[in-house]
Design a protein around this motif. Structure first.
Motif, mmCIF file in Angstrom:
data_model
loop_
_atom_site.group_PDB
_atom_site.id
_atom_site.type_symbol
_atom_site.label_atom_id
_atom_site.label_comp_id
_atom_site.label_asym_id
_atom_site.label_seq_id
_atom_site.Cartn_x
_atom_site.Cartn_y
_atom_site.Cartn_z
ATOM 1 N N VAL A 25 0.876 -1.174 0.000
ATOM 2 C CA VAL A 25 0.000 0.000 0.000
ATOM 3 C C VAL A 25 0.910 1.220 0.000
ATOM 4 C CG1 VAL A 25 -1.792 1.287 1.203
ATOM 5 C CG2 VAL A 25 -1.807 -1.222 1.262
ATOM 6 N N PHE A 26 0.718 2.082 -0.964
ATOM 7 C CA PHE A 26 1.553 3.261 -1.124
ATOM 8 C C PHE A 26 0.686 4.513 -1.168
ATOM 9 C CE2 PHE A 26 3.478 -0.286 -3.400
ATOM 10 C CZ PHE A 26 4.794 -0.286 -2.962
ATOM 11 N N THR A 27 1.287 5.658 -0.927
ATOM 12 C CA THR A 27 0.580 6.883 -1.274
ATOM 13 C C THR A 27 0.652 7.029 -2.798
ATOM 14 O OG1 THR A 27 2.478 8.386 -1.293
ATOM 15 C CG2 THR A 27 1.435 7.959 0.849
ATOM 16 N N ALA A 28 -0.276 7.790 -3.343
ATOM 17 C CA ALA A 28 -0.234 8.022 -4.785
ATOM 18 C C ALA A 28 1.062 8.736 -5.171
ATOM 19 C CB ALA A 28 -1.450 8.837 -5.213
ATOM 20 N N GLY A 29 1.532 9.597 -4.280
ATOM 21 C CA GLY A 29 2.782 10.323 -4.542
ATOM 22 C C GLY A 29 3.973 9.391 -4.657
ATOM 23 N N ALA A 30 3.960 8.294 -3.897
ATOM 24 C CA ALA A 30 5.056 7.328 -3.978
ATOM 25 C C ALA A 30 5.109 6.690 -5.357
ATOM 26 C CB ALA A 30 4.891 6.255 -2.902
ATOM 27 N N ALA A 47 -4.960 -7.428 -6.282
ATOM 28 C CA ALA A 47 -4.002 -6.390 -6.684
ATOM 29 C C ALA A 47 -2.704 -6.625 -5.935
ATOM 30 C CB ALA A 47 -4.544 -5.001 -6.366
ATOM 31 N N ASP A 48 -1.574 -6.279 -6.536
ATOM 32 C CA ASP A 48 -0.315 -6.396 -5.807
ATOM 33 C C ASP A 48 0.195 -5.030 -5.352
ATOM 34 O OD1 ASP A 48 0.421 -5.493 -8.299
ATOM 35 O OD2 ASP A 48 2.125 -6.843 -8.516
ATOM 36 N N ALA A 49 -0.530 -3.972 -5.685
ATOM 37 C CA ALA A 49 -0.171 -2.645 -5.167
ATOM 38 C C ALA A 49 -1.421 -1.770 -5.143
ATOM 39 C CB ALA A 49 0.916 -1.990 -6.009
ATOM 40 N N VAL A 50 -1.492 -0.900 -4.153
ATOM 41 C CA VAL A 50 -2.606 0.030 -3.997
ATOM 42 C C VAL A 50 -2.005 1.416 -3.764
ATOM 43 C CG1 VAL A 50 -4.770 0.446 -2.799
ATOM 44 C CG2 VAL A 50 -3.744 -1.813 -2.718
ATOM 45 N N CYS A 51 -2.473 2.403 -4.490
ATOM 46 C CA CYS A 51 -1.930 3.757 -4.355
ATOM 47 C C CYS A 51 -3.072 4.680 -3.944
ATOM 48 C CB CYS A 51 -1.334 4.231 -5.676
ATOM 49 S SG CYS A 51 -0.107 3.084 -6.295
ATOM 50 N N VAL A 52 -2.959 5.282 -2.767
ATOM 51 C CA VAL A 52 -4.089 6.000 -2.196
ATOM 52 C C VAL A 52 -3.703 7.428 -1.804
ATOM 53 C CG1 VAL A 52 -5.918 5.909 -0.472
ATOM 54 C CG2 VAL A 52 -4.902 3.796 -1.285
ATOM 55 N N SER A 53 -4.541 8.364 -2.177
ATOM 56 C CA SER A 53 -4.342 9.760 -1.793
ATOM 57 C C SER A 53 -5.706 10.432 -1.683
ATOM 58 C CB SER A 53 -3.491 10.477 -2.853
ATOM 59 O OG SER A 53 -3.500 11.863 -2.629
#
Lengths: 503, 107
Positions: A164-169, A294-300
């Motif tokens: 889980v990442f920030t969208a900025g990452a 999913a193998d990655a999630v980008c959240v902001s």
């Protein structure tokens, strides 16, 4: 000659440095990163040239022009890998009260742009978080703060799982390293920023399985459709958004409104997410949940302005937590100017216009000067744009319904939602400082940057706290090593004024 | 399924040749492209987490990617608490993951 210090080398800081130079000031432009451009123009390092890097960016030619001009200008010192860790009153200008505020303004009392900033800026220069950085203290005539913003990500069950990442990452790794954070990626949250992030991921070889905007079409339309004539001046921005939409069509990325990632699943890494439809207040609608691998999630869910330096400088902050500025981007503190996202989340065009105005006025100019009339006009249009982003995409209160008692709120100190509320209730405290000490939320190494606003919301509602404290106040603006603190120049004894030296 | 670097041959921005950089992460040699951050190299080599949290011992890796959250901190050449997402890798860097246990964990 007026000496102007610009902190932050994103669009606002670059524009400020150029405008201050055009007005004849000596400029020092510093940034914590080792490259110019900020997060917006985050790019590949010089070791990795690419023939068509511009394809990843908007306004790339403009950035290259600005960078080239500043780097070639002997009147501008560009100081990269430079972390500002404190700003404090200079001892030659007024007395300092017990609360750290100047009680006798010294030459701050002089009205107008000519008043000199009565501040010392403490900087560490060298490799990121290294033990041997060089301490430097700068005492400028005028200070332009352009520190930008970072993602605001609301907690949800599983948001602390790796993957889980920030969208900025996702954006930083795609633009800065050509690394995609995953192969099957879900992008979620709120705001126009989700679109360029999805586009960057697609351009880095990831499959974006969906973009989920929390707000429903009605609210999006209410924010974006009224007064369309006001947007005419913002065609640059509109064109950029149209570009992202085209990109979506091209890569067939589903864009869903009124939906959100309400949980991430996995044991030691994210393997799937739950997506649910939201009502207009962002409360998940029962029965709409579906599981997506999913193998990655980008959240902001928007942005948090980086306010520690303006607060350390004594700048007044608005009730919605941005730096108060006048027509010339002057803050409430004489000789201190602010531009870009710390004055309102308005995007790159606002930042460029505000930066130019701030730099010009900091160097002794006036907001009514002909040289910056174009930027003054642009500034008015883009202020409207910032209002539309908040009206269409701002966080709504129903999101707390997706929290479990076990959901971490503070990632650093590992404080779950249930314990946070129970401790808050048990202590009956109405002061944020004591609530932080008893719950430990916001006391970790990120200094409350990730959870601070959320902790404030969960513990105090939006009414504020009895002690008037906010999590944005960080007298030590960045973590420093004790040895660096001991070795740094003594407080209130600046080494000199904008000296030229090689770090 | 994991993070990876887009192969140069299929990258639409037409990257030029890059020099390799090799670092040692918990004793294992890991290679990336010169100019990459430590976090970028580790991620692109298939490792998503490297720190363990103090209290619950949970895995953490990169979260914010822009130096704000400090989730990704590692020890680099003996210096603790270095943000892996911000520090560019230098050839030969010795990187070790951190797990700073609290006394309470032993209860």
């Amino acid at each position: 000659m007026t000496e102007v210090l610009v902190v932050g080398a994103g669009p606002a800081g670059l524009a400020a440095a150029l405008a201050a130079r055009a007005r004849g000031a000596a400029v020092t432009l510093l940034d914590a990163a080792d490259e110019l451009g900020g997060q917006y123009w985050r790019h590949l390092p010089p070791q990795r040239p690419a023939a068509r890097e511009r394809a990843l960016h908007h306004g790339w030619a403009r950035f290259e022009r600005m960078r080239r001009e500043l780097e070639a200008d002997p009147g501008c010192e560009v100081l990269t890998s430079a972390q500002v860790w404190a700003i404090e009153p200079a001892d030659d200008d007024g007395r300092v009260g017990a609360d750290g505020r100047l009680i006798d303004g010294g030459d701050r009392a002089v009205a107008g742009a000519a008043a000199r900033a009565a501040l010392v800026v403490h900087v560490l220069v060298g490799p990121v978080d290294g033990a041997d950085r060089v301490a430097r203290s700068i005492r400028p005539d005028a200070l332009v703060l352009a520190t930008g913003a970072h993602d605001r990500t609301l907690p949800f069950p599983g948001w602390d799982l790796p993957g889980v990442f920030t969208a900025g990452a996702a954006q930083a790794l795609a633009k800065g390293e050509r690394v995609a954070v995953g192969e099957r990626v879900v992008v979620a949250g709120a705001g126009p920023f989700l679109l360029p992030v999805a586009a960057s991921l697609a351009a880095t070889g990831a499959r974006v399985v969906g973009v989920h905007e929390a707000n429903r079409p009605g609210r999006l339309a209410a924010g974006w459709l009224p007064r369309p004539w006001a947007l005419i001046g913002a065609v640059g921005k509109a064109g950029e958004l149209a570009g992202y939409a085209w990109n979506h069509v091209r890569h067939r990325i589903p864009y869903r409104t009124g939906s959100a990632v309400v949980a991430a699943h996995g044991t030691d890494r994210v393997e799937a997410v739950t997506i649910a439809s939201l009502d207009r207040d962002w409360r998940p609608i029962a029965g709409t949940e579906r599981r997506v691998e999913a193998d990655a999630v980008c959240v902001s869910h928007g942005f948090t302005p980086r306010l520690e330096l303006p607060i350390a400088a004594g700048c007044a902050i608005t009730s919605d937590r941005f730096v108060v500025v006048d027509a010339g981007q002057g803050t409430s503190v004489a000789g201190v100017y602010a531009a870009g996202e710390i004055t309102g989340i308005g995007g790159v065009d606002a930042a460029l216009a505000e930066g130019a105005v701030a730099g010009h006025v900091a160097a002794g100019g006036s907001p009514t000067d002909a040289e910056i009339s174009r930027e003054m006009r642009a500034r008015r249009t883009t202020t409207d744009f910032a209002g539309r982003i908040e009206a269409s995409h701002g966080i709504r209160s129903g999101w707390t319904a997706w929290l479990d008692d076990d959901t971490l709120v503070c990632r650093c100190e590992e404080v779950p939602y249930g314990r946070l509320r129970a401790t808050g209730d048990a202590t009956c405290s109405t002061g944020l400082r004591s609530l932080k000490l008893t719950t430990r939320a916001g006391l970790g190494i990120c200094q409350g940057r990730i959870c601070g606003r959320t902790v404030e919301h969960l513990l105090g509602g939006d009414g504020g706290f009895a002690d008037g404290v906010s999590t944005d106040r960080r007298p030590i603006a960045a973590p420093v090593r004790l040895a660096e603190l001991a070795g740094a120049s003594a407080p209130n004894r600046p080494e000199g004024h904008l000296r030229k030296e090689t770090p | 399924m994991s993070a990876r670097m887009l192969p140069a041959g299929s990258d639409p921005i037409r990257p030029g040749p890059t020099a390799p950089v090799t670092i040692h992460v918990d004793g294992e040699p890991v290679t990336g492209a010169a100019g990459q951050t430590i976090a970028g190299i580790v991620l692109a080599n298939g490792r998503l987490a490297w720190r363990r949290t103090s209290s619950d011992g949970r895995p953490r890796g990169l979260f914010c990617g822009i130096g704000v959250c400090f989730d990704c901190i590692v020890t680099v050449n003996g210096d603790r608490d270095v943000r892996a997402c911000q520090r560019r890798a230098c050839d030969g860097d010795v990187v070790s993951s951190q797990h700073d246990e609290l006394p309470e964990v032993h209860r």
